[in-house]
Design an enzyme around this catalytic site. Structure first.
Site, PDB file in Angstrom:
ATOM      1  N   ASN A  24       0.872  -1.170   0.000  1.00 37.09           N
ATOM      2  CA  ASN A  24       0.000   0.000   0.000  1.00 37.09           C
ATOM      3  C   ASN A  24       0.914   1.227   0.000  1.00 37.09           C
ATOM      4  OD1 ASN A  24      -1.854   1.985   0.473  1.00 37.09           O
ATOM      5  ND2 ASN A  24      -2.703   1.072   2.339  1.00 37.09           N
ATOM      6  N   LYS A  31       3.235   0.992   3.244  1.00 34.87           N
ATOM      7  CA  LYS A  31       2.918  -0.054   4.221  1.00 34.87           C
ATOM      8  C   LYS A  31       2.857  -1.362   3.465  1.00 34.87           C
ATOM      9  CE  LYS A  31      -0.043   2.944   6.943  1.00 34.87           C
ATOM     10  NZ  LYS A  31      -1.386   3.458   6.900  1.00 34.87           N
ATOM     11  N   ARG A 108      -2.524  -2.233  -3.557  1.00 36.64           N
ATOM     12  CA  ARG A 108      -3.750  -1.460  -3.367  1.00 36.64           C
ATOM     13  C   ARG A 108      -3.657  -0.218  -4.256  1.00 36.64           C
ATOM     14  NH1 ARG A 108      -5.611   2.320   1.613  1.00 36.64           N
ATOM     15  NH2 ARG A 108      -7.696   2.692   0.807  1.00 36.64           N
ATOM     16  N   HIS A 197     -12.958   2.420  -0.333  1.00 36.41           N
ATOM     17  CA  HIS A 197     -12.990   1.369   0.703  1.00 36.41           C
ATOM     18  C   HIS A 197     -13.718   0.124   0.200  1.00 36.41           C
ATOM     19  CE1 HIS A 197     -12.994   4.715   4.037  1.00 36.41           C
ATOM     20  NE2 HIS A 197     -11.747   4.299   3.806  1.00 36.41           N
ATOM     21  N   HIS A 225     -17.843   1.390   7.429  1.00 40.41           N
ATOM     22  CA  HIS A 225     -16.383   1.348   7.613  1.00 40.41           C
ATOM     23  C   HIS A 225     -15.999   2.667   8.291  1.00 40.41           C
ATOM     24  CE1 HIS A 225     -12.139   0.472   6.215  1.00 40.41           C
ATOM     25  NE2 HIS A 225     -12.074   1.758   6.535  1.00 40.41           N
ATOM     26  N   LEU A 226     -15.675   2.584   9.587  1.00 43.56           N
ATOM     27  CA  LEU A 226     -15.399   3.800  10.355  1.00 43.56           C
ATOM     28  C   LEU A 226     -13.958   3.786  10.843  1.00 43.56           C
ATOM     29  CD1 LEU A 226     -18.701   3.806  12.501  1.00 43.56           C
ATOM     30  CD2 LEU A 226     -18.339   4.762  10.214  1.00 43.56           C
ATOM     31  N   GLY A 227     -13.051   4.330  10.043  1.00 41.02           N
ATOM     32  CA  GLY A 227     -11.642   4.436  10.438  1.00 41.02           C
ATOM     33  C   GLY A 227     -11.272   5.909  10.444  1.00 41.02           C
ATOM     34  N   GLY A 229     -10.596   7.486   7.626  1.00 41.19           N
ATOM     35  CA  GLY A 229     -11.613   7.750   6.608  1.00 41.19           C
ATOM     36  C   GLY A 229     -12.832   6.920   6.975  1.00 41.19           C
ATOM     37  N   ARG A 258     -11.644  14.938   7.343  1.00 41.37           N
ATOM     38  CA  ARG A 258     -12.443  15.321   6.165  1.00 41.37           C
ATOM     39  C   ARG A 258     -13.870  15.658   6.568  1.00 41.37           C
ATOM     40  NH1 ARG A 258     -11.058  10.040   2.794  1.00 41.37           N
ATOM     41  NH2 ARG A 258      -9.332   9.674   4.198  1.00 41.37           N
ATOM     42  N   ARG A 301      -9.827   8.222  19.804  1.00 39.51           N
ATOM     43  CA  ARG A 301      -9.505   7.977  21.213  1.00 39.51           C
ATOM     44  C   ARG A 301      -9.258   9.292  21.945  1.00 39.51           C
ATOM     45  NH1 ARG A 301      -5.648   3.152  19.467  1.00 39.51           N
ATOM     46  NH2 ARG A 301      -5.461   4.679  17.816  1.00 39.51           N
ATOM     47  N   GLY A 347     -11.210   0.894  12.594  1.00 35.65           N
ATOM     48  CA  GLY A 347     -10.774   1.281  13.946  1.00 35.65           C
ATOM     49  C   GLY A 347     -11.884   1.715  14.889  1.00 35.65           C
ATOM     50  N   GLU A 350     -14.907  -1.051  14.995  1.00 33.00           N
ATOM     51  CA  GLU A 350     -14.584  -2.307  15.686  1.00 33.00           C
ATOM     52  C   GLU A 350     -14.406  -2.113  17.183  1.00 33.00           C
ATOM     53  OE1 GLU A 350     -11.125  -4.036  13.731  1.00 33.00           O
ATOM     54  OE2 GLU A 350     -12.047  -3.602  11.789  1.00 33.00           O
ATOM     55  N   GLU A 402      -8.271  -5.694   4.746  1.00 32.38           N
ATOM     56  CA  GLU A 402      -8.120  -5.394   3.320  1.00 32.38           C
ATOM     57  C   GLU A 402      -6.904  -6.105   2.733  1.00 32.38           C
ATOM     58  OE1 GLU A 402      -8.673  -1.416   4.864  1.00 32.38           O
ATOM     59  OE2 GLU A 402      -9.436  -0.832   2.900  1.00 32.38           O
TER      60      GLU A 402
HETATM   61  P1  ADP Z   1      -7.317   3.903   8.813  1.00 29.90           P
HETATM   62  O1  ADP Z   1      -8.481   4.511   8.103  1.00 29.90           O
HETATM   63  O2  ADP Z   1      -6.116   4.796   8.862  1.00 29.90           O
HETATM   64  O3  ADP Z   1      -7.016   2.478   8.403  1.00 29.90           O
HETATM   65  P2  ADP Z   1      -8.225   2.729  11.312  1.00 29.90           P
HETATM   66  O4  ADP Z   1      -9.214   1.790  10.723  1.00 29.90           O
HETATM   67  O5  ADP Z   1      -7.017   2.169  11.956  1.00 29.90           O
HETATM   68  O6  ADP Z   1      -7.809   3.863  10.305  1.00 29.90           O
HETATM   69  O7  ADP Z   1      -9.017   3.625  12.387  1.00 29.90           O
HETATM   70  C1  ADP Z   1      -8.386   4.649  13.067  1.00 29.90           C
HETATM   71  C2  ADP Z   1      -9.396   5.279  14.038  1.00 29.90           C
HETATM   72  O8  ADP Z   1      -9.866   4.256  14.922  1.00 29.90           O
HETATM   73  C3  ADP Z   1      -8.802   6.371  14.879  1.00 29.90           C
HETATM   74  O9  ADP Z   1      -9.699   7.465  14.976  1.00 29.90           O
HETATM   75  C4  ADP Z   1      -8.642   5.692  16.212  1.00 29.90           C
HETATM   76  O10 ADP Z   1      -8.731   6.596  17.294  1.00 29.90           O
HETATM   77  C5  ADP Z   1      -9.826   4.779  16.235  1.00 29.90           C
HETATM   78  N1  ADP Z   1      -9.638   3.716  17.233  1.00 29.90           N
HETATM   79  C6  ADP Z   1      -8.714   2.742  17.210  1.00 29.90           C
HETATM   80  N2  ADP Z   1      -8.800   1.987  18.350  1.00 29.90           N
HETATM   81  C7  ADP Z   1      -9.810   2.529  19.075  1.00 29.90           C
HETATM   82  C8  ADP Z   1     -10.409   2.228  20.347  1.00 29.90           C
HETATM   83  N3  ADP Z   1      -9.969   1.205  21.084  1.00 29.90           N
HETATM   84  N4  ADP Z   1     -11.433   3.002  20.752  1.00 29.90           N
HETATM   85  C9  ADP Z   1     -11.879   4.016  20.010  1.00 29.90           C
HETATM   86  N5  ADP Z   1     -11.368   4.358  18.822  1.00 29.90           N
HETATM   87  C10 ADP Z   1     -10.346   3.633  18.357  1.00 29.90           C
END
Ligand code: ADP
Length: 419
Positions: A24, A31, A108, A197, A225-227, A229, A258, A301, A347, A350, A402
């Site tokens: 990636n 990565k 990717r 995604h 999908h909540l990361g 992005g 964003r 976090r 992130g 989950e 992924e």
């Molecule tokens: P990316 O889109 O970069 O792949 P990730 O899927 O790793 O991102 O998600 C990152 C987000 O998930 C960050 O906002 C991070 O704070 C949040 N996150 C990760 N672990 C936790 C947790 N234990 N509790 C709450 N939020 C979390």
């Protein structure tokens, strides 16, 4: 270079195991993982690599295996130097590409435009066509192409496969894919909803069909999908029918930095009234908006820490995030004509039980009932149901993977499959 190894790693040079290298490549980092494409996703990858701070005074490369870790902080002049050095470190650890039976490389690639509907074996023509799509993804596709070219020159004898973030959404129905703007302008400039995604939404939705023990063709589902992005997808019978990201990954849900959806008129208003250039506005919407713009922090976090301390901006940022999620959830329930499963991944999805609870609060009338004990179980990990047994709509948490999905596609195409 520091080697923090605990014990020498047994190099699996017996050729029994087939591995796929998944790359990636971003604009300032690379990565990668080396993993077994036949794994079920419960084990960590065999090797994880990170090359970052490319072009800065102090670079950073980290290679991690189950037994060892190695770091290098010397400056990294460019992407190709970084990747070459990372491969060299793997060789020092006895797990270089020539020590392992690497049967394919999966890349990717962010934007496949209208050209690519699924993963493809990479050749010169594919590279040329990915280059043609650079105007649609000026930050991402050049870095992806760079990664492909560097990896092909370092590993010329294995098949390389491109897997596109947009691929899963290639079949969106026209009513969901087209924007209500001048038709000719849209056509001339390839403007449509592409979605991103896709590998994650597809992987997770396939797992859900398995968890429900139903034929994917019969399942209507929404995946969130909540990361950093974030995006939502409505999936009917295994096929995506709508998604929240658009021409670019700026649209849709509130994200770390964003904005997600805004009134497009805001852009012209800002330009006229505050004199911001299109670049200024682009930067503001992509890098200084979302949770960061609202609260000062982009990491969930950290946002939670501010909320726990009673910070009002952080509380409002959280409320806006949830409100926007519910907007999409509601509209997708209607578009699908009912839903069998709602799934949280990445992130935040989950790990943050509160977001899951608040996003699905007061939906009992729509057949959605969260089981608080299941949702908040701190020990729970892996794919799991968090709704009550009686909930008509099942709610799941499914860790996304992924890299594993890309590795499987790469192996499949390397073996002569259709992708
Ligand atoms: P990316 O889109 O970069 O792949 P990730 O899927 O790793 O991102 O998600 C990152 C987000 O998930 C960050 O906002 C991070 O704070 C949040 N996150 C990760 N672990 C936790 C947790 N234990 N509790 C709450 N939020 C979390």
């Amino acid at each position: 270079m520091t080697d923090t190894s605990a014990a020498p790693v047994p190099a699996p040079t017996d050729g029994d195991h087939e591995y796929v290298l998944v790359l990636n490549s971003g604009s300032s980092s690379i990565k990668f993982q080396v993993l077994d494409p036949r794994a079920d996703g419960t084990e960590p990858p065999y090797i994880s690599g990170l090359v970052e701070k490319i072009g800065e005074d102090r670079g950073h490369i980290r290679i991690t295996t189950p037994d060892q870790a190695m770091e290098d902080n010397r400056p990294i002049l460019g992407h190709s130097v970084g990747l070459e050095r990372a491969f060299g470190m793997m060789s020092l650890l006895g797990v270089g590409p020539s020590d392992l039976n690497v049967v394919a490389v999966g890349h990717r690639v962010v934007h496949g435009g209208e050209t690519f509907s699924g993963p493809v074996l990479i050749d010169r023509d594919v590279i040329r066509r990915i280059k043609d799509l650079v105007p649609l993804a000026p930050l991402h596709n050049p870095a992806n192409i760079d990664g492909i070219e560097n990896a092909r020159s370092l590993l010329p004898d294995v098949p390389h496969v491109a897997v596109f973030d947009t691929g899963f959404f290639h079949t969106l129905p026209p009513a969901a894919a087209r924007y209500a703007i001048d038709r000719k302008v849209a056509e001339d400039n390839h403007i449509r909803r592409y979605g991103f995604h896709g590998t994650s939404h597809e992987y997770v939705s396939q797992q859900v069909a398995g968890l429900l023990d139903r034929d994917p063709a019969d399942v209507r589902q929404i995946t969130l999908h909540l990361g950093n992005g974030a995006s939502a997808a409505a999936i009917d019978g295994g096929r995506a029918v709508d998604t929240s990201m658009g021409l670019t990954p700026l649209a849709g849900l509130v994200m770390g930095t964003r904005s997600g959806d805004i009134d497009p008129g805001i852009i012209f208003h800002l330009h006229r009234s505050s004199g911001m250039s299109s670049e200024d506005i682009d930067t503001m919407l992509n890098r200084d908006s979302g949770l960061k713009g609202l609260s000062g922090v982009n990491d969930f976090r950290q946002l939670q820490e501010l909320i726990d301390a009673g910070d009002e901006d952080a509380i409002l940022a959280y409320d806006i995030y949830v409100h926007q999620l519910r907007r999409y959830l509601g509209s997708y329930m209607l578009i699908l004509g009912g839903v069998d499963a709602i799934t949280f991944t990445a992130g935040v999805g989950e790990n943050h039980a509160g977001i899951r609870r608040d996003t699905l609060a007061r939906l009992e009338g729509f057949g959605v009932e969260i089981d608080d004990a299941r949702n908040e179980d701190p020990e729970a990990e892996g794919p799991r149901m968090i709704s009550t047994d009686d909930s008509r709509v099942k709610v799941f948490v499914v860790p996304t993977n992924e890299e594993l999905a890309i590795a499987r596609y790469a192996l499949d195409l390397a073996d002569g499959g259709e992708g």
